[in-house]
Design a protein around this motif. Sequence first.
Motif, mmCIF file in Angstrom:
data_model
loop_
_atom_site.group_PDB
_atom_site.id
_atom_site.type_symbol
_atom_site.label_atom_id
_atom_site.label_comp_id
_atom_site.label_asym_id
_atom_site.label_seq_id
_atom_site.Cartn_x
_atom_site.Cartn_y
_atom_site.Cartn_z
ATOM 1 N N GLU A 76 0.794 -1.229 0.000
ATOM 2 C CA GLU A 76 0.000 0.000 0.000
ATOM 3 C C GLU A 76 0.827 1.279 0.000
ATOM 4 O O GLU A 76 0.312 2.333 -0.359
ATOM 5 C CB GLU A 76 -0.941 0.024 1.215
ATOM 6 C CG GLU A 76 -1.924 -1.114 1.270
ATOM 7 C CD GLU A 76 -2.943 -1.077 0.137
ATOM 8 O OE1 GLU A 76 -3.206 0.012 -0.415
ATOM 9 O OE2 GLU A 76 -3.477 -2.149 -0.179
ATOM 10 N N MET A 77 2.081 1.203 0.393
ATOM 11 C CA MET A 77 2.867 2.421 0.516
ATOM 12 C C MET A 77 4.027 2.502 -0.471
ATOM 13 O O MET A 77 4.149 3.495 -1.188
ATOM 14 C CB MET A 77 3.377 2.557 1.953
ATOM 15 C CG MET A 77 2.257 2.738 2.964
ATOM 16 S SD MET A 77 2.836 2.821 4.667
ATOM 17 C CE MET A 77 3.679 4.399 4.642
ATOM 18 N N LYS A 78 4.866 1.491 -0.488
ATOM 19 C CA LYS A 78 6.062 1.554 -1.338
ATOM 20 C C LYS A 78 5.761 1.823 -2.808
ATOM 21 O O LYS A 78 6.461 2.623 -3.431
ATOM 22 C CB LYS A 78 6.884 0.279 -1.194
ATOM 23 C CG LYS A 78 7.857 0.342 -0.050
ATOM 24 C CD LYS A 78 8.816 -0.823 -0.116
ATOM 25 C CE LYS A 78 9.969 -0.594 0.816
ATOM 26 N NZ LYS A 78 10.960 -1.654 0.719
ATOM 27 N N VAL B 108 -5.041 11.192 2.556
ATOM 28 C CA VAL B 108 -5.564 10.978 3.898
ATOM 29 C C VAL B 108 -6.235 9.608 4.004
ATOM 30 O O VAL B 108 -6.260 8.990 5.076
ATOM 31 C CB VAL B 108 -6.539 12.116 4.277
ATOM 32 C CG1 VAL B 108 -7.168 11.890 5.628
ATOM 33 C CG2 VAL B 108 -5.811 13.448 4.247
ATOM 34 N N SER B 109 -6.721 9.098 2.890
ATOM 35 C CA SER B 109 -7.375 7.782 2.897
ATOM 36 C C SER B 109 -6.423 6.659 3.310
ATOM 37 O O SER B 109 -6.866 5.570 3.683
ATOM 38 C CB SER B 109 -7.977 7.476 1.520
ATOM 39 O OG SER B 109 -6.954 7.427 0.535
ATOM 40 N N LEU B 110 -5.120 6.924 3.272
ATOM 41 C CA LEU B 110 -4.151 5.925 3.700
ATOM 42 C C LEU B 110 -4.346 5.581 5.176
ATOM 43 O O LEU B 110 -4.172 4.440 5.578
ATOM 44 C CB LEU B 110 -2.721 6.428 3.460
ATOM 45 C CG LEU B 110 -1.612 5.436 3.759
ATOM 46 C CD1 LEU B 110 -1.692 4.231 2.824
ATOM 47 C CD2 LEU B 110 -0.257 6.115 3.618
ATOM 48 N N HIS B 111 -4.751 6.551 5.982
ATOM 49 C CA HIS B 111 -5.007 6.295 7.400
ATOM 50 C C HIS B 111 -6.143 5.288 7.573
ATOM 51 O O HIS B 111 -6.064 4.385 8.400
ATOM 52 C CB HIS B 111 -5.346 7.594 8.135
ATOM 53 C CG HIS B 111 -4.179 8.506 8.287
ATOM 54 N ND1 HIS B 111 -3.234 8.330 9.251
ATOM 55 C CD2 HIS B 111 -3.809 9.597 7.574
ATOM 56 C CE1 HIS B 111 -2.323 9.280 9.145
ATOM 57 N NE2 HIS B 111 -2.646 10.054 8.123
ATOM 58 N N TYR C 54 -5.948 1.586 9.194
ATOM 59 C CA TYR C 54 -6.816 1.197 10.306
ATOM 60 C C TYR C 54 -7.549 -0.098 9.978
ATOM 61 O O TYR C 54 -7.595 -1.026 10.796
ATOM 62 C CB TYR C 54 -7.803 2.318 10.615
ATOM 63 C CG TYR C 54 -8.650 2.038 11.825
ATOM 64 C CD1 TYR C 54 -8.169 2.284 13.105
ATOM 65 C CD2 TYR C 54 -9.919 1.504 11.689
ATOM 66 C CE1 TYR C 54 -8.938 2.005 14.224
ATOM 67 C CE2 TYR C 54 -10.701 1.229 12.799
ATOM 68 C CZ TYR C 54 -10.198 1.477 14.057
ATOM 69 O OH TYR C 54 -10.961 1.198 15.167
ATOM 70 N N LYS C 55 -8.089 -0.179 8.773
ATOM 71 C CA LYS C 55 -8.813 -1.390 8.364
ATOM 72 C C LYS C 55 -7.883 -2.601 8.263
ATOM 73 O O LYS C 55 -8.303 -3.723 8.511
ATOM 74 C CB LYS C 55 -9.517 -1.162 7.030
ATOM 75 C CG LYS C 55 -10.736 -0.274 7.155
ATOM 76 C CD LYS C 55 -11.423 -0.074 5.833
ATOM 77 C CE LYS C 55 -12.643 0.805 6.003
ATOM 78 N NZ LYS C 55 -13.317 1.072 4.730
#
Length: 128
Positions: A65-67, A82-85, A89-90
């Motif tokens: 999801e990040m790299k 911001v949806s990354l938070h 969480y999910k």
Amino acid sequence: ILAQALFQVRASSVHPATSQAMLQDVFGERLTGCEPTWYQGFPSAYYNDSHRAFRKKCRDFVENEMKPHADEWIKSPGGYPVSLHEKAYKAGVQGIVFPKEFGGSREDHDYFHELILWDELGRCTGGV
């Protein structure tokens, strides 16, 4: 064949009491003193199967999801979305030190889980 050879190298470089299942989740480098010993399957009074499972969950989140988006987010004036938070969480990697009744996602987590989270987030270009 390569994976089998790698497994044999890992098996020969860890503590004899290490289970075969633990060898599948060995993290880090094989250099002496480079990584915590529990990464390499040695027994620990502080880290257990819950920590190993959480490290895998965090690592998978960072890798998937990040790299792939990190360079794009660094160049973007808005940074990461911001949806990354919400995704974190999910996925169970955000809010780990807070009880569920306060909006956290803590199960049987302790502060070593938080250290694991920050360690894994740091693998993504210094934490994005």
